[in-house]
Design a protein around this motif. Structure first.
Motif, PDB file in Angstrom:
ATOM      1  N   UNK A 118       0.849  -1.543  -0.550  1.00  0.00           N
ATOM      2  CA  UNK A 118       0.156  -0.276  -0.271  1.00  0.00           C
ATOM      3  C   UNK A 118       1.016   1.173  -0.162  1.00  0.00           C
ATOM      4  N   UNK A 119       2.101   1.094   0.592  1.00  0.00           N
ATOM      5  CA  UNK A 119       2.714   2.023   0.705  1.00  0.00           C
ATOM      6  C   UNK A 119       3.580   2.719  -0.739  1.00  0.00           C
ATOM      7  N   UNK A 120       4.050   1.678  -1.393  1.00  0.00           N
ATOM      8  CA  UNK A 120       4.280   1.485  -2.851  1.00  0.00           C
ATOM      9  C   UNK A 120       3.269   2.267  -3.662  1.00  0.00           C
ATOM     10  N   UNK A 121       2.228   1.294  -3.984  1.00  0.00           N
ATOM     11  CA  UNK A 121       0.842   1.820  -4.462  1.00  0.00           C
ATOM     12  C   UNK A 121       0.588   4.443  -3.983  1.00  0.00           C
ATOM     13  N   UNK A 122       0.987   4.329  -3.216  1.00  0.00           N
ATOM     14  CA  UNK A 122       0.829   5.664  -2.264  1.00  0.00           C
ATOM     15  C   UNK A 122       1.607   6.316  -3.233  1.00  0.00           C
ATOM     16  N   UNK A 123       3.057   6.004  -3.014  1.00  0.00           N
ATOM     17  CA  UNK A 123       4.247   6.856  -3.210  1.00  0.00           C
ATOM     18  C   UNK A 123       4.012   6.975  -4.972  1.00  0.00           C
ATOM     19  N   UNK A 124       3.377   6.212  -5.983  1.00  0.00           N
ATOM     20  CA  UNK A 124       3.441   5.772  -7.074  1.00  0.00           C
ATOM     21  C   UNK A 124       2.341   6.584  -7.411  1.00  0.00           C
ATOM     22  N   UNK A 125       1.002   6.839  -7.073  1.00  0.00           N
ATOM     23  CA  UNK A 125       0.215   7.626  -6.982  1.00  0.00           C
ATOM     24  C   UNK A 125      -0.026   9.102  -6.488  1.00  0.00           C
ATOM     25  N   UNK A 126       0.823   9.090  -6.278  1.00  0.00           N
ATOM     26  CA  UNK A 126       1.182  10.306  -5.491  1.00  0.00           C
ATOM     27  C   UNK A 126       1.956  10.971  -6.350  1.00  0.00           C
ATOM     28  N   UNK A 127       3.141  10.512  -6.919  1.00  0.00           N
ATOM     29  CA  UNK A 127       3.711  11.299  -8.326  1.00  0.00           C
ATOM     30  C   UNK A 127       3.228  11.163  -9.270  1.00  0.00           C
ATOM     31  N   UNK A 128       2.084  10.093  -9.638  1.00  0.00           N
ATOM     32  CA  UNK A 128       1.593  10.759 -11.222  1.00  0.00           C
ATOM     33  C   UNK A 128       2.072   9.394 -12.096  1.00  0.00           C
ATOM     34  N   UNK A 129       2.942   7.823 -11.570  1.00  0.00           N
ATOM     35  CA  UNK A 129       3.932   7.631 -12.500  1.00  0.00           C
ATOM     36  C   UNK A 129       2.610   6.981 -13.629  1.00  0.00           C
ATOM     37  N   UNK A 130       1.548   6.692 -13.490  1.00  0.00           N
ATOM     38  CA  UNK A 130       0.582   6.082 -14.402  1.00  0.00           C
ATOM     39  C   UNK A 130      -0.325   8.029 -15.375  1.00  0.00           C
ATOM     40  N   UNK A 131      -0.009   8.382 -14.767  1.00  0.00           N
ATOM     41  CA  UNK A 131      -0.239   9.721 -16.031  1.00  0.00           C
ATOM     42  C   UNK A 131       0.928  10.300 -16.832  1.00  0.00           C
ATOM     43  N   UNK A 132       1.695   9.550 -16.355  1.00  0.00           N
ATOM     44  CA  UNK A 132       3.642   9.605 -17.515  1.00  0.00           C
ATOM     45  C   UNK A 132       3.561   8.553 -18.194  1.00  0.00           C
ATOM     46  N   UNK A 133       3.151   7.306 -17.644  1.00  0.00           N
ATOM     47  CA  UNK A 133       3.131   6.667 -19.065  1.00  0.00           C
ATOM     48  C   UNK A 133       1.128   6.314 -19.814  1.00  0.00           C
ATOM     49  N   UNK A 134       1.122   7.599 -19.913  1.00  0.00           N
ATOM     50  CA  UNK A 134      -0.389   6.906 -20.391  1.00  0.00           C
ATOM     51  C   UNK A 134      -0.442   6.668 -21.600  1.00  0.00           C
ATOM     52  N   UNK A 135       1.062   8.177 -22.406  1.00  0.00           N
ATOM     53  CA  UNK A 135       1.077   7.179 -24.040  1.00  0.00           C
ATOM     54  C   UNK A 135       1.919   5.783 -24.417  1.00  0.00           C
ATOM     55  N   UNK A 136       3.214   5.988 -23.812  1.00  0.00           N
ATOM     56  CA  UNK A 136       3.814   4.770 -24.218  1.00  0.00           C
ATOM     57  C   UNK A 136       5.111   4.078 -23.127  1.00  0.00           C
ATOM     58  N   UNK A 137       5.547   3.442 -22.782  1.00  0.00           N
ATOM     59  CA  UNK A 137       6.869   3.183 -22.066  1.00  0.00           C
ATOM     60  C   UNK A 137       7.450   3.670 -21.538  1.00  0.00           C
ATOM     61  N   UNK A 138       8.339   4.227 -20.630  1.00  0.00           N
ATOM     62  CA  UNK A 138       9.170   5.312 -20.514  1.00  0.00           C
ATOM     63  C   UNK A 138       9.588   3.964 -19.026  1.00  0.00           C
TER      64      UNK A 138
END
Length: 345
Positions: free
Chosen positions: A29-49
């Protein structure tokens, strides 16, 4: 077992492995929190990075970010497409801000310091029956959100992530006989707006704290706004009159019986003799079957001033004390039920 060893030793039985998953669940849950807070999924919305690109965009260390994403990928949240390149998976999709079933705001809310610290003091709530949050911060959660506008906005966004739940309520209940619907404590009004869109001849009242109502009004489109009254106030004092039905969605769960009774009595005073009360909430069933809201109930214990998720019997007693009779409890395809009641005194 050392930190370099797997948390799931090969000799563990399936039962032991499950227990180990429970014990270490907060790591995930803490790992999910930090990637959500950072917006990682948004940064990957177009393509892998590549992790270097993601780290630069989020002001983090690439190797540390890689290790977190690798761990999440092992449970299906993100996928390592090629060395140190990550992309979205169906589970990671829901961490995108604009996904129709987004849980990003909820992941952030539940991981923020005030939630995390309060749950860390669960033993206090267990020993006293009182809110660990209030002990730590000297105020209830709602006062805290009022004072910290950033946290208040995160809370509002998380509570608005219920589009699917609103649709399931629409499927389960016929609102066609209601000309004017009042949503009491309705936040930004997503539930009310969903119902008004489905019933074009209906008008509405959105009632909540003045600052919340003002933010909601500014977020509605003009056509819907013209069909709704936006009224600020406190449901502990007085609520608008003249509606055909009143909705309390996830409101009663936040308060103890005494304050819940006050809210219901204010509804009773405002309602016409033929009006209906619709409480949309979780109803805990008897037995040992898993029910997610049994854990939400523990969250109420920790975070709210006397809040609890109630059983059907507890709802009947509470409604009767407020002068209501429950006419039906309608389940939906989610864990939420619609408790319909009428005035009896």
């Amino acid at each position: 077992m050392t930190v370099s060893e797997s948390i799931y030793a090969p000799s563990n039985t399936p039962f032991q492995m499950t227990a180990m998953e429970w014990i270490h669940a907060y790591w995930m849950s803490r790992c999910v929190y930090v990637v959500a807070k950072l917006g990682i999924a948004d940064l990957l919305s177009e393509s892998p990075q590549h992790c270097d690109t993601l780290a630069k965009a989020t002001d983090t260390r690439s190797d540390a970010l890689y290790r977190i994403l690798r761990a999440l990928a092992s449970v299906g949240i993100f996928a390592e497409i090629k060395p140190r390149y990550f992309g979205l998976t169906p589970l990671a999709d829901n961490l995108q801000t604009n996904h129709p079933e987004s849980v990003r705001a909820m992941a952030i809310l539940r991981g923020e310091e005030h939630y995390y610290k309060a749950w860390g003091d669960l033993m206090y709530s267990l020993q006293t029956g009182e809110s660990a949050f209030e002990r730590l911060y000297g105020m209830d959660l709602f006062e805290y959100n009022d004072r910290d506008s950033t946290q208040g906005e995160i809370f509002d966004r998380a509570m608005a992530e219920s589009e699917e739940e609103n649709s399931l309520v629409l499927e389960a209940y016929d609102f066609s006989s209601i000309d004017k619907l009042a949503d009491i404590g309705g936040g930004k009004g997503l539930s009310l707006a969903t119902i008004l869109q489905a019933y074009p001849s209906m008008t509405g009242i959105l009632f909540d704290r003045p600052d919340v109502v003002e933010r909601a009004k500014n977020s509605w489109d003009l056509a819907l706004r013209n069909r709704c009254e936006f009224i600020g106030g406190s449901f502990f004092e007085e609520i608008p009159t003249a509606a055909d039905a009143y909705i309390l969605k996830h409101i009663i769960q936040d308060w103890d019986d005494e304050r819940s009774l006050t809210i219901l009595q204010r509804c009773h005073q405002a309602m016409k003799p033929q009006s209906r009360l619709l409480v949309i909430d979780f109803v805990i069933p008897p037995g040992n079957e898993f029910y997610g809201s049994k854990f939400i109930d523990v969250n109420m214990l920790v975070m709210c001033p006397g809040g609890r998720i109630r059983t059907e019997e507890e709802f009947h007693k509470l409604f009767q004390a407020a002068g209501f009779k429950i006419t039906q409890i309608i389940p939906t395809e989610s864990e939420v039920s619609i408790i319909e009641a009428i005035k009896i005194s």
